[in-house]
Structure formats: C-alpha cells, structure tokens
Write a protein that holds these residues in place. Sequence first.
Motif, short mmCIF file in Angstrom:
data_model
loop_
_atom_site.label_atom_id
_atom_site.label_comp_id
_atom_site.label_asym_id
_atom_site.label_seq_id
_atom_site.Cartn_x
_atom_site.Cartn_y
_atom_site.Cartn_z
N ASN A 295 0.79 -1.23 0.00
CA ASN A 295 0.00 0.00 0.00
C ASN A 295 0.82 1.28 0.00
O ASN A 295 0.53 2.21 -0.74
N LEU A 296 1.83 1.34 0.85
CA LEU A 296 2.65 2.55 0.96
C LEU A 296 4.00 2.29 0.32
O LEU A 296 4.70 1.35 0.69
N ASP A 297 4.39 3.15 -0.60
CA ASP A 297 5.61 2.92 -1.37
C ASP A 297 6.47 4.18 -1.35
O ASP A 297 6.00 5.28 -1.06
N LEU A 298 7.74 4.00 -1.65
CA LEU A 298 8.64 5.11 -1.94
C LEU A 298 8.99 4.99 -3.42
O LEU A 298 9.55 3.96 -3.86
N LYS A 299 8.68 6.04 -4.20
CA LYS A 299 8.96 6.01 -5.63
C LYS A 299 9.80 7.22 -6.02
O LYS A 299 9.48 8.35 -5.63
N LEU A 300 10.83 6.98 -6.80
CA LEU A 300 11.75 8.02 -7.26
C LEU A 300 11.79 8.00 -8.77
O LEU A 300 11.84 6.93 -9.38
N ARG A 301 11.77 9.16 -9.41
CA ARG A 301 11.84 9.21 -10.87
C ARG A 301 13.16 9.80 -11.31
O ARG A 301 13.64 10.80 -10.75
N ASN A 302 13.74 9.18 -12.31
CA ASN A 302 15.00 9.69 -12.87
C ASN A 302 14.68 10.73 -13.93
O ASN A 302 14.43 10.40 -15.09
N ASP A 303 14.69 11.98 -13.53
CA ASP A 303 14.46 13.08 -14.47
C ASP A 303 15.76 13.63 -15.03
O ASP A 303 15.75 14.66 -15.72
N SER A 304 16.86 12.97 -14.74
CA SER A 304 18.15 13.44 -15.23
C SER A 304 18.39 12.94 -16.65
O SER A 304 17.58 12.20 -17.21
N SER A 305 19.52 13.32 -17.22
CA SER A 305 19.86 12.92 -18.58
C SER A 305 20.77 11.69 -18.61
O SER A 305 21.24 11.29 -19.67
N SER A 306 21.03 11.10 -17.43
CA SER A 306 21.96 9.96 -17.38
C SER A 306 21.33 8.80 -16.63
O SER A 306 20.29 8.93 -15.97
N TYR A 307 21.98 7.65 -16.75
CA TYR A 307 21.60 6.51 -15.93
C TYR A 307 21.87 6.83 -14.46
O TYR A 307 22.80 7.58 -14.13
#
Length: 406
Positions: A295-307
């Motif tokens: 139910n509860l998650d930690l989500k991160l998005r890679n908005d950078s230009s690299s891996y």
Amino acid sequence: MNLTPEAVSSDPDQLPPGTFLDDLALGGMMQEEAKEKIRSWSKDKLEENLFLVYNETEIQLTPEELGITLDFERTWQNLSENTGQESPSVLAIDYVMANQVLHEKLAEFNRSAVDASFKIENDQFKITPAISGEAVNVDAFFDEIKEVSLGDLPKRISLTGVEIPAAVTTESLEALAFDGVIGEYTTKYNAGDKNRTANLITAAKKMDKAVLKPGETFSFNGTIGPRTAETGFKDAYIVINNEYVKGIGGGICQVSSTLYNAALLANLSIVERHPHAVVVAYIPLGQDATINYPNLDLKLRNDSSSYLYFRTKVEAGNLTIKIYGKKTGVKVRFEKEIEKELNYHTVRKIDPDLLPGAVIQQQSGSKGYIVKTWKIVTDAQGKETKQLLSRDSYAPTNRILKIGAD
C-alpha cells in the motif's frame, strides 16, 4: 533539288538512311526487320559479361542476370520519332530482382553495424564503442546505369561503399553515462538487534546495484517485493497504533528512509513518499519514508539525462546508500520548522504476572510533532531555490507501564 533514291524512300514502313539505335545501323530496313534486328542485338548485349568492381574484387555477371532488359516499347517510340538520326535505347530495370541478385553477390562485402554497449564494473560506467557497418552503395550503382542506353552500358562499373551507422552510438551512451556519486546518506542501526539487522541487510541487498534509465521510476516495494518469511524476512519491532510490536520485516523502513535522503541529496524527483506515524530515532524529523507492502511505497523518478546506479553498504552499525549519476555541481540542504509539539500519554496495563504494586516500563514515551521541511537547492552558478518538501504530523508514542495487580 533532285533527291537520289537512296536519300528518300517512298515506302513508309522503310526506315530512312542514317537511322541508328545506339551504334546499331537500321537505315533502309523495313520496320518489322528492324524490330527483329533490335531484339537480336539487345539479346546479345544483355548476355555480355558485366564486371562490378568493389575493393579491387571483380564480380562477373550479365545485365540480364541483374534484371536489366530493353524497354522495347519506349525504345521503338523514340526511334520512330527520330528516324534518320541516332536514337538511344531505353533500359528497363527490375529493381526487386536486381537488389536480390546484388545482395547475394555482394553479401561478403557487407558488414552489419555493432551497437555501443555498456557494463558497470567497479562502480564505473564502462562503454564498449560502437562499430559502424559497411554496405555496397547499390543506390549509386542504379543511379549510374538507369539513364544509360544499352549500347553505352559500361563493361566495368566501380562500386562504392556506404557507412552503416550503429543504432546505439558511442556518443549517445557517453551522454547517458554516470560519472560519480551525486547523493549519499548514512543512518545508524543497532547491530545487536539480530532480526532487525537481518531484515535491513536483506532489503539493502535487494536494491543494491539497481540501474535506473532516464525517465524511469524506481519503486521500493517493486524492488524489495513482499515481506514474508519465504522471501527472507524475519520478525522485528514495528509500530502499530503508537506501540512497538513484533511484525514481519521490521527495519526495512530504515532502508527506504536512507534511500529517500540519498535521493533528495541527488535532487531526484520524489513521486511517492509517506512519513511514519510516529517519530523514528535513526533519521531527522521530516526526512523519513515509511513503506508498507503493497500500500505505501517510496517512488523516485530519474528526471536526469543519465543513468542512475544505486549502491548499498551495511557494516558496523551503519547503512549507507549511494546514488551515482552525472555530476552537475548542484548542492542540496534542508531547513525545517516545528509547528507544534504533542505531549505523550502514559498508559497503564495490568499484568497478572507481576507482583502486586510492581511497575515496569514496557515502552518509553516520546513527543509527537507537526513539522515542515524544505529542500534548498543551490545550482552550479550559486542560485538557490527553496522548495517545501512536506508538512508531516507525527503522533506521540505512548509511555506504557505494566502494573502488578493488587
């Protein structure tokens, strides 16, 4: 002016003198005779050897084998409109057949491109460069012969090559490569709590060496998976209704909270994050991230230009998470404001196993808080941007006393 019989013919089906198709003399012939002459001439021409030369290698074949024929209808029309002079023959090319034959004959000279690739070795982005392919420039060959008449068709034609670029270039991977640690955070844990430590280590290992492409979102729950005995997790203390009780997977929240702070310092976009219900000791107020599968998650998005590349290290009571990316000179710090403190309550529970009048503290109390947290980002030019991260409410943790019955 008097015309000789040779200069003009009274028969309209007879071609006048000086009528040529390429180098083939047709003057004085009747039309049907000329047509047969053309067909025989073109057949011989189309069966003559043609040499294609590529990188000093000769490939022998005939125009006929290449799907080249005489466009008789257009050739005869040109001739009929230009009697008494030289007219060029017109070729017809079966491009499907020609491409197929050339592909077979020239296959040994074609080389496929090899895409650039990468691997991560010793926490470094290692690129294997792309290799361009090569192919015979068939289009250039067609361009050379499509306007040529049959009589002028060369006996030897030099072919040229064309470079085939790789779909994934070395430069494109270099642009995606990470070059160092952009976010790092360490929290301390009690190594004497064996089950909690085991859970922490298990969760940390599951996310170690994770790779996140630009645009991708990292899900903590999706990476760690269900918390069960079958997946390697043990019973340890968790908080339920403001009390610490035994539950499967206790300690995993320290991993998610440590990751949350590393991600903030790396200036990543936080897609989902939830605070604990109560204050936790291993992380500052407003900087924790609780999780509860599913139910509860930690989500991160890679908005950078690299891996992005995650590394975890657990040793000697310290959990460290590093996030590798492309360094930009950005620095991150935090500011916070405690809006309100909430006092805890003391809860007394009768314990029949205790002597009358005996009192044992089962759980110490701790205050609750309402806190605001800001992230201050300083870019490479020194410009600061202040962003409100969260306004979190932490309930007080009850002080629990066990009391012997009278």
